[in-house]
Design an enzyme around this catalytic site. Structure first.
Site, PDB file in Angstrom:
ATOM      1  N   THR A  75       7.471   0.620  -1.584  1.00 13.90           N
ATOM      2  CA  THR A  75       6.541   0.238  -0.503  1.00 13.90           C
ATOM      3  C   THR A  75       7.319  -0.619   0.505  1.00 13.90           C
ATOM      4  OG1 THR A  75       5.732  -1.600  -1.861  1.00 13.90           O
ATOM      5  CG2 THR A  75       4.422   0.411  -1.852  1.00 13.90           C
ATOM      6  N   LYS A  92       9.739   0.238  -8.693  1.00 13.93           N
ATOM      7  CA  LYS A  92       9.530  -0.367  -7.377  1.00 13.93           C
ATOM      8  C   LYS A  92       8.889  -1.738  -7.605  1.00 13.93           C
ATOM      9  CE  LYS A  92       6.209  -0.606  -5.085  1.00 13.93           C
ATOM     10  NZ  LYS A  92       5.136  -1.621  -4.807  1.00 13.93           N
ATOM     11  N   THR A 109       3.023  -6.229  -8.373  1.00 13.31           N
ATOM     12  CA  THR A 109       2.775  -4.856  -7.964  1.00 13.31           C
ATOM     13  C   THR A 109       4.019  -4.101  -8.226  1.00 13.31           C
ATOM     14  OG1 THR A 109       1.276  -5.235  -6.185  1.00 13.31           O
ATOM     15  CG2 THR A 109       2.445  -3.217  -6.095  1.00 13.31           C
ATOM     16  N   GLU A 167       9.941  -9.358  -1.038  1.00 11.18           N
ATOM     17  CA  GLU A 167       9.690  -9.196   0.390  1.00 11.18           C
ATOM     18  C   GLU A 167      10.423 -10.258   1.200  1.00 11.18           C
ATOM     19  OE1 GLU A 167       5.465  -9.022   0.376  1.00 11.18           O
ATOM     20  OE2 GLU A 167       5.460  -6.862   0.085  1.00 11.18           O
ATOM     21  N   ASN A 179       3.833 -10.083   5.156  1.00 12.45           N
ATOM     22  CA  ASN A 179       2.520 -10.200   4.526  1.00 12.45           C
ATOM     23  C   ASN A 179       1.392 -10.657   5.433  1.00 12.45           C
ATOM     24  OD1 ASN A 179       2.752  -9.331   1.725  1.00 12.45           O
ATOM     25  ND2 ASN A 179       4.416 -10.836   1.722  1.00 12.45           N
TER      26      ASN A 179
END
Lengths: 408, 408
Positions: free
Chosen positions: A154, A180, A191, A277, A403
């Protein structure tokens, strides 16, 4: 154990594919993947502990519980199929039914994975078209694992694969996987989706028990932002096609297999932690001298999850006070005046804290060590013999950018 | 109860001052404060639960335990005097001794507060000079509370004061306070210092019990970044100078006083939450329908602490999936398919989730509501009658900037 170049198609009999179905308009990214085993693969799985569970998690949990073996996995990104009620669960079942029809299998032989935005229904026309595209593409080669690894990402910036070969009963057994991560990575699994394949032959219960144990020291020891997701899933599939003797008990063969499976899980977990991220470095926290294993885990996770510590690591700032502080609020009892802390990276090691107060160290030298791509905080609490390692990343401006408006 | 303009000097007999001593070179900010009571003030206090406690916290805890009343507080910013060993504790005692000498009091009548960088020793020459400067400046006027409120700030952007007047036994009683927050604000109290003064007369044990209870619903319900600090302290001082009857039991007078003290604590806590490092808005989370009060608190704090939710609030993104997700990993049991969520702000209310799935709402309308300075998520879990409110802020680029290199 030999580390090899490869992913989920490294073991005998495993095929994969990754394609772009078009779930997220305006993107060029591959967004659907399929993994397929030529023979029935014994299935083990570990899942999110979040009580809000996505539809595919519920489906896969049912398969792990009720099925001896499965044959394929279908994964989509873009939409998580979480908080989607009965319609969402029916869509998951429909995916499994369609893939089963095309592959000449039963619906209960197809596991499903989804990741992405919570609360939206899958665009079933696009998903179905994607499954139709995937089936003729699956292949047992290096590139197909790469395609699948790319398709399940993602906001990750890098594909994640790992593979090893181990010898069992004189035969070569391969274990390989893809995963992932990014966003919402935390103890209890973020996640993250992980798919590990092996051509070993192993008893289903034994595999489930082993994977559950391994996850505690690998995927459950990584943290990006402290949030845990609705969709986290790690599946392990063992199709016995190496021809090796079936592992039925905790003997020498089991130990060889265990070492390989642990390695693949840990490598994949570390790749996730180092690709959080917006992150610029892998942050490893090693705690020694805890009174129990569980307390060692809690202490290392508390440090690796602290926003203030992570922002300091980003700033190459040896702000050890924040580390002591994070140890202190973890809930674990220890004597703050006995704690030692050192920072370590490729260019060296530096003692920062001795007996709970600042050691005599050079800030310049500390900044040099903290400037590397992988930084380890080594903590000794002098309270026992247990140790644990947790992995995370730094907290950066880009984390906020990614985010602040993920859905658009 | 009447809300009044004022701070820690609003009650009778309380004086204050704030000055620049020069602890952090190159800064123009005031960095030391003093609060003084003309009469002995009964002392109550609540402190950090972090097992790593700064020297001034240990000193103040001793005072709360052993002293019936105190007369003054000395506070410095810049250096937290935490993880500083025996030298650090001796420095705290030396501060108290010096202030006591200048004020003609005993060492045990002086509370001490510090906040700032962990692990460095106080520059005692500067601190002592600061105390010498403070003593002649203390005054019972509006501006002196403002000066003290300013002097205790660190990365806060706004001074924080609150005051009310209540009627007890026909007489006016004032309760007023100042506080600082920013960074490391979390349930169990972040790096926050709060000093509340009142001219009420109240039994020490009763005041301690009351303040402990109030903190659970106010300062312990705010979160900026999930880290809890080594220095958190809230002191309440009651000097009886209103001349009102002494509150000795939980009667009508006690209830009137309780209402006022709760208001001051809550207002100060909300000012801290809305002024988190880099934050652009106050984020309030109200959970209804929990089975127990404790579970209502856990649920609301889990949402207000979620980095992903906070980044979405910054981005004005109605990403309710992250809210459901944060409820789900809180550890509290509830039925995800019964949850309702609405967003509320000055411009309106919008239902986002009904029975665990997306309600039919306008994203444009949601963004409008989320664009206000104060945003509330109203959550109903339909599992009982209990409710709780938590306060936090959004997660922004500036948070990362401030914390990547706090020490330089």
């Amino acid at each position: 154990m030999k580390i090899i170049d490869g992913g989920v198609t490294a073991p005998k009999g495993f095929l994969a594919a990754g394609i772009r179905a078009g779930i997220k308009p305006g993107s060029e990214k591959k967004d659907m993947a399929m993994i397929y085993s030529e023979q029935p693969a014994v299935l083990a799985g570990t899942f999110t502990r979040n009580i809000v569970k996505a539809a595919p998690v519920k489906w896969d949990q049912k398969l792990v519980k009720e099925q001896e073996a499965i044959r394929a996995v279908v994964v989509n990104t873009g939409i998580a199929n979480a908080c989607t009620g009965t319609e969402g669960y029916e869509n998951t079942q429909e995916e499994a039914a369609l893939a089963a029809g095309l592959l000449n299998l039963k619906q209960e032989e197809i596991a499903i994975g989804s990741t992405g935005v919570i609360g939206q229904q899958l665009p079933m026309d696009i998903i179905k078209e994607g499954i139709h595209q995937l089936v003729p593409k699956i292949a047992h080669d290096r590139q197909s694992s790469r395609d699948a690894a790319e398709a399940i990402l993602t906001t990750d910036t890098k594909s994640k694969e790992a593979a090893v070969s181990v010898e069992i009963d004189g035969k070569e057994v391969i274990i390989g996987g893809i995963c992932k991560g990014s966003g919402m990575i935390h103890p209890n699994m973020g996640t993250m989706l992980g798919y590990i394949a092996t051509d070993a032959a192993i008893d289903k219960e034994l595999l489930q028990e082993l994977q559950k144990e391994i996850v505690e020291d690998t995927f459950n020891m990584i943290s990006v932002d402290g949030d845990t997701s609705t969709n986290d899933t790690v599946l392990v599939m063992a199709n016995a096609m190496s021809g090796c003797k079936k592992i039925q008990e905790k003997d020498r063969d089991y130990e060889a297999f265990r070492e390989g499976l642990l390695y693949v899980n840990r490598e994949l977990a570390k790749q996730i932690a180092g690709d959080g991220e917006g992150c610029t470095k892998l942050f490893e926290v090693h705690v020694e001298g805890a009174d129990t294993k569980e307390n060692a885990r809690i202490l290392s996770k508390s440090v690796v999850t602290s926003s203030l510590t992570k922002a300091a690591i980003y700033g190459k700032d040896a702000n050890w006070g924040r580390i002591l502080c994070a140890l202190g609020y973890s809930g674990v009892n220890f004597d703050p005046e006995k704690v030692d802390i050192a920072f370590e990276s490729a260019v060296g090691t530096i003692d920062i804290v001795k007996d709970g107060i600042a050691a005599d160290y050079s800030e310049e030298e500390a900044t040099k060590i903290l400037s590397e791509e992988k930084v380890t905080a080594k903590i000794h609490v002098h309270n026992g013999e247990e140790e644990a390692t947790a992995w995370g990343c730094d907290l950066t401006h880009d984390y906020v950018s990614i985010n602040a408006d993920y859905r658009s």
